[in-house]
Design an enzyme around this catalytic site. Structure first.
Site, PDB file in Angstrom:
ATOM      1  N   GLU A 128       0.844  -1.197   0.000  1.00 60.80           N
ATOM      2  CA  GLU A 128       0.000   0.000   0.000  1.00 60.80           C
ATOM      3  C   GLU A 128       0.882   1.252   0.000  1.00 60.80           C
ATOM      4  O   GLU A 128       1.659   1.483   0.920  1.00 60.80           O
ATOM      5  CB  GLU A 128      -0.875  -0.022   1.270  1.00 60.80           C
ATOM      6  CG  GLU A 128      -1.636   1.265   1.527  1.00 60.80           C
ATOM      7  CD  GLU A 128      -2.369   1.214   2.878  1.00 60.80           C
ATOM      8  OE1 GLU A 128      -2.306   0.170   3.561  1.00 60.80           O
ATOM      9  OE2 GLU A 128      -2.996   2.215   3.228  1.00 60.80           O
ATOM     10  N   ASP A 159      -1.180  -1.219   5.706  1.00 61.94           N
ATOM     11  CA  ASP A 159      -1.044  -0.655   7.050  1.00 61.94           C
ATOM     12  C   ASP A 159      -2.025  -1.300   8.008  1.00 61.94           C
ATOM     13  O   ASP A 159      -3.089  -1.776   7.608  1.00 61.94           O
ATOM     14  CB  ASP A 159      -1.311   0.863   7.022  1.00 61.94           C
ATOM     15  CG  ASP A 159      -0.181   1.609   6.337  1.00 61.94           C
ATOM     16  OD1 ASP A 159       0.914   1.025   6.221  1.00 61.94           O
ATOM     17  OD2 ASP A 159      -0.397   2.761   5.924  1.00 61.94           O
ATOM     18  N   ASP A 190      -4.292  -0.230   9.818  1.00 58.30           N
ATOM     19  CA  ASP A 190      -5.365   0.688  10.204  1.00 58.30           C
ATOM     20  C   ASP A 190      -6.601   0.417   9.341  1.00 58.30           C
ATOM     21  O   ASP A 190      -6.612  -0.527   8.552  1.00 58.30           O
ATOM     22  CB  ASP A 190      -4.906   2.154  10.074  1.00 58.30           C
ATOM     23  CG  ASP A 190      -4.454   2.474   8.654  1.00 58.30           C
ATOM     24  OD1 ASP A 190      -4.669   1.638   7.749  1.00 58.30           O
ATOM     25  OD2 ASP A 190      -3.885   3.563   8.447  1.00 58.30           O
ATOM     26  N   ASP A 192      -7.919   2.047   6.830  1.00 62.24           N
ATOM     27  CA  ASP A 192      -7.677   2.153   5.385  1.00 62.24           C
ATOM     28  C   ASP A 192      -6.986   0.907   4.856  1.00 62.24           C
ATOM     29  O   ASP A 192      -7.332   0.385   3.796  1.00 62.24           O
ATOM     30  CB  ASP A 192      -6.808   3.377   5.079  1.00 62.24           C
ATOM     31  CG  ASP A 192      -7.653   4.632   4.934  1.00 62.24           C
ATOM     32  OD1 ASP A 192      -8.902   4.503   4.924  1.00 62.24           O
ATOM     33  OD2 ASP A 192      -7.064   5.725   4.842  1.00 62.24           O
TER      34      ASP A 192
END
Ligand code: 0RA
Length: 681
Positions: free
Chosen positions: A432, A505, A507, A509
């Site tokens: 990403e 990541d 998180d 997103d």
């Protein structure tokens, strides 16, 4: 038992009650009657009682139903129908009420003549609820009197008695699920609300109250009343969407003792959302009513398009797919003797319904189009666009997916390929963002590890067509890098990397991008999942440093464990980053000195050791070395293999996450964002 049965037949006549049986079997095998004894079965008790009241409404007698969750796990269902008959039969001494509550009615509804159509036919009757309740009370208002009778595990506690006068009619059933039967005893408010809202849409004009009066819960009262019935349902499904025909199409007609109700509207999206019901029961697998609907829809729209020359002579007929794009429809039929088929009994089988729906819906739609030329043009225009897009997609498929077409293409510039040409040992990291991609490129072992950075979010493939997907650079890059084509052209033999590792990541997103990628693989590269080629990288959440020692923690528990191993918090300075990245000292050396630490005194006399904790927010925060050590080095990294254990289940998750229904998706992502990290699909 047999004798008992004879008795009942004598007293009520075979036409009224076909087969009567006691309730023992229900308590012996509750699952056979209500599906399960877990949460679903518990809620089934409510549906069962409410279905009876809805029957009474569908028969034209009840107009209002109230369902209350009361303290002490009690549930109360009130209707203002005729009231269950209470007359005692001289021969048996049993009241009709007691028969309804203590005998299994295998042969249809009690009373025979009363119901033209019945919604409770999947239902096994209120006697099953009685059998599975530690307490049940029936209160009947009928013929000016109030009647009551109480039960315990299906057995009457006393005779039915008159307790007062009344000026109205109706039935109230109050029950408490048997805690020795059910493994789950807590009702789910949202589930009850959703179900009763849907039932309200399906029973035009009915009023359903839903009340939460349980202890420990905020008091709530919802009142559902939809004058438009399923027409209102369509409007609610389309709230916040752009619609094509402003006026919702609607028809409600009876034919041969059956009833056909259809509502539909088009939106500007691609999905089809058609719900079919028979006697208020959802048929997820469709059935004859859905077949009749589809055939009439395609035929009628084509006929209209041709007659008004919106469909030109040279143009092909609209296909079934074309006319269903962006369609939201409800088909609700009511019939006397519904037959349900299929694996989960989710499919309507009555052959006559196909013709009924085809005729009633076809005629009404034709009239609607004639009377609403603007709406008709919007609908057919949308379908024509769908047809054109379908042709475009087909030619995209033909040219781009031509055998070999994608394979010969030069590898994307963003791909940092590995040097090995042995797919068995090669890995592709899908990373990403460009910055993490940069670290990964520097940190990797370039002999067998390739890096493909993805910028931003990839296209949501669930909704996209193949032509659009292939026009998307990120997806095209991925397909070319994998080297094995896509969809029916996919060839596992040509796969360039045997481990494809998604690295995003930790998180929300990151979780979203990971889901988008998994959806892409699921829909278009299924063999990759089936053969275990897809992995999810597990970057650490924390880096801990004490002097020259460095450790990585992949969870909060692990972090705590390392801190303890390194001497704990009593004589060390812990530096932890808060949300804004500000370093914050949560325990200082001074504090520790004042503490009553005993065992650690020796350590304290030395130079104080500090533990610095860094929380990684994104892969981009790690330098190439760290990324290699923690996440990419096969000797020390953790990767999770994604498998399809249950393809159907995965499909549902994907559908829910990727479909157009935004609310559940948001909810799922928010509540599972952490868990999704460990998702084994
Ligand atoms: C049998 C016969 C009649 C009504 C009912 C049952 C009835 C059952 C339930 C269950 C919940 N609410 C109900 N309301 C009515 C018809 C009796 C007559 O002809 O008056």
């Amino acid at each position: 038992m047999a004798k008992n049965e004879e008795q009942k037949k004598d007293s009520y006549g075979a036409d009224a009650i076909t087969v009567l049986e006691g309730l023992d079997p229900v308590r012996k095998r509750p699952g056979m009657y209500i599906g399960s004894t877990s949460a679903a079965g518990l809620h089934h008790l409510i549906w069962e009682v409410v279905d009876n009241s809805i029957d009474e409404a569908m028969a034209g007698y009840a107009t209002e139903i109230s369902v209350s969750l009361l303290p002490d796990r009690m549930v109360e269902v009130i209707d203002n129908g005729r009231g269950i008959p209470v007359e005692k039969h001289k021969a048996t001494g049993f009241s009709a009420l007691e028969t309804v509550l203590t005998k299994l009615h295998a042969g249809g509804k009690f009373g025979g003549t009363g119901y033209k159509v019945s919604g409770g036919l999947h239902g096994v009757g209120v006697s099953v609820v009685n059998a599975l309740s530690e307490y049940l009370k029936a209160e009947i208002h009928r013929d000016g009197k109030i009647w009551q009778q109480e039960y315990s595990v299906g057995k009457p506690k006393s005779d039915i008695k008159s307790v007062g006068k009344t000026d109205h009619t109706g039935t109230t059933i109050t029950f408490k699920a048997d805690s020795s039967i059910f493994t789950e005893l807590e009702f789910n408010w949202g589930k009850i609300l959703d179900r009763l809202r849907q039932q309200s849409y399906l029973t035009k004009g009915i009023t359903i109250n839903v009340l939460d009066k349980r202890e420990g819960h905020r008091e709530k009262h919802y009142r559902f009343h939809f004058e438009g019935g399923i027409k209102s349902y369509i409007k609610s499904l389309h709230r916040g969407k752009t619609v094509k025909n402003e006026t919702v199409f609607y028809v409600d007609k009876e034919i041969n003792n059956s009833r056909v109700e259809v509502a539909l509207q088009y939106n500007d999206e691609y999905n089809e959302n058609v719900l079919s019901f028979a006697n208020n029961i959802h048929n997820p697998e469709g059935g004859t009513h859905l077949v009749g609907f589809r055939s009439a829809l395609t035929r009628t729209l084509n006929n209209y398009g041709r007659s008004k020359n919106i469909l030109k002579e040279k143009q092909e007929n609209l296909s079934g797919e074309d006319v269903r794009e962006g369609l939201t429809a409800i088909i609700s039929v009511k019939l006397a003797d519904p037959q349900f088929e299929g694996q989960t009994k989710g499919k309507l089988g009555n052959a006559e319904m196909k013709g009924y729906v085809e005729q009633i819906f076809g005629d009404a739609l034709s009239t609607f189009l004639e009377e609403h030329p603007k709406e008709a043009e919007a609908i057919i225009g949308k379908c024509v666009l769908s047809a054109q897009a379908r042709l475009a997609a087909r030619s995209a498929r033909a040219t781009i997916l031509r055998k070999g077409a994608l394979e010969g293409m030069t590898l994307p510039g963003k791909l940092a390929d590995c040097s090995s040409r042995h797919p068995e040992e090669c890995e592709l990291y899908i990373v990403e963002g460009d910055s993490a991609g940069g670290s990964a490129k520097q940190g990797r072992d370039r002999r067998f590890q390739a890096i493909l950075p993805l910028r931003g979010k990839i296209l949501n493939v669930e909704r996209a067509r193949l032509d659009k997907m292939l026009a998307n650079n990120e997806i095209k890059n991925l397909i070319i890098a994998l080297g094995a084509n896509i969809d029916e052209q996919f060839d596992l033999e040509k796969l360039r990397y045997h481990r494809i590792i998604i690295m995003t990541d930790a998180d929300v997103d990151g979780a979203h991008i990971r889901t988008l990628l998994l959806t892409l693989f699921f829909r278009h590269f299924a063999p990759l999942l089936n053969n275990g080629h897809i992995y999810i990288a597990q970057p650490p959440l924390y880096q801990l440093k004490k002097g020259a020692s460095v450790a990585y923690a992949y969870s909060d528990e692990e972090k705590e464990k390392i801190i303890t191993e390194w001497g704990g918090m009593t004589d060390t300075e812990i530096i932890e980053e808060d949300e804004d990245g500000e370093k914050e000292i949560i325990e200082s050396e001074e504090d520790a000195n004042e503490g009553e630490g005993e065992g650690k005194k020796g350590v304290k006399s030395k130079a104080p050791t500090k533990i610095a904790i860094q929380r990684y927010k994104g892969l981009g925060e790690m330098n190439p070395d760290q990324l290699w050590n923690t996440t990419m080095n096969p000797a020390s990294r953790i990767v999770k293999q994604v498998t399809i254990e249950d393809a159907t289940k995965a499909d549902q998750v994907f559908d829910m996450l990727m479909g157009n229904n935004v609310a559940p998706r948001k909810n799922f992502i928010q509540t599972h964002a952490k868990k999704v990290q460990n998702l084994d699909i």
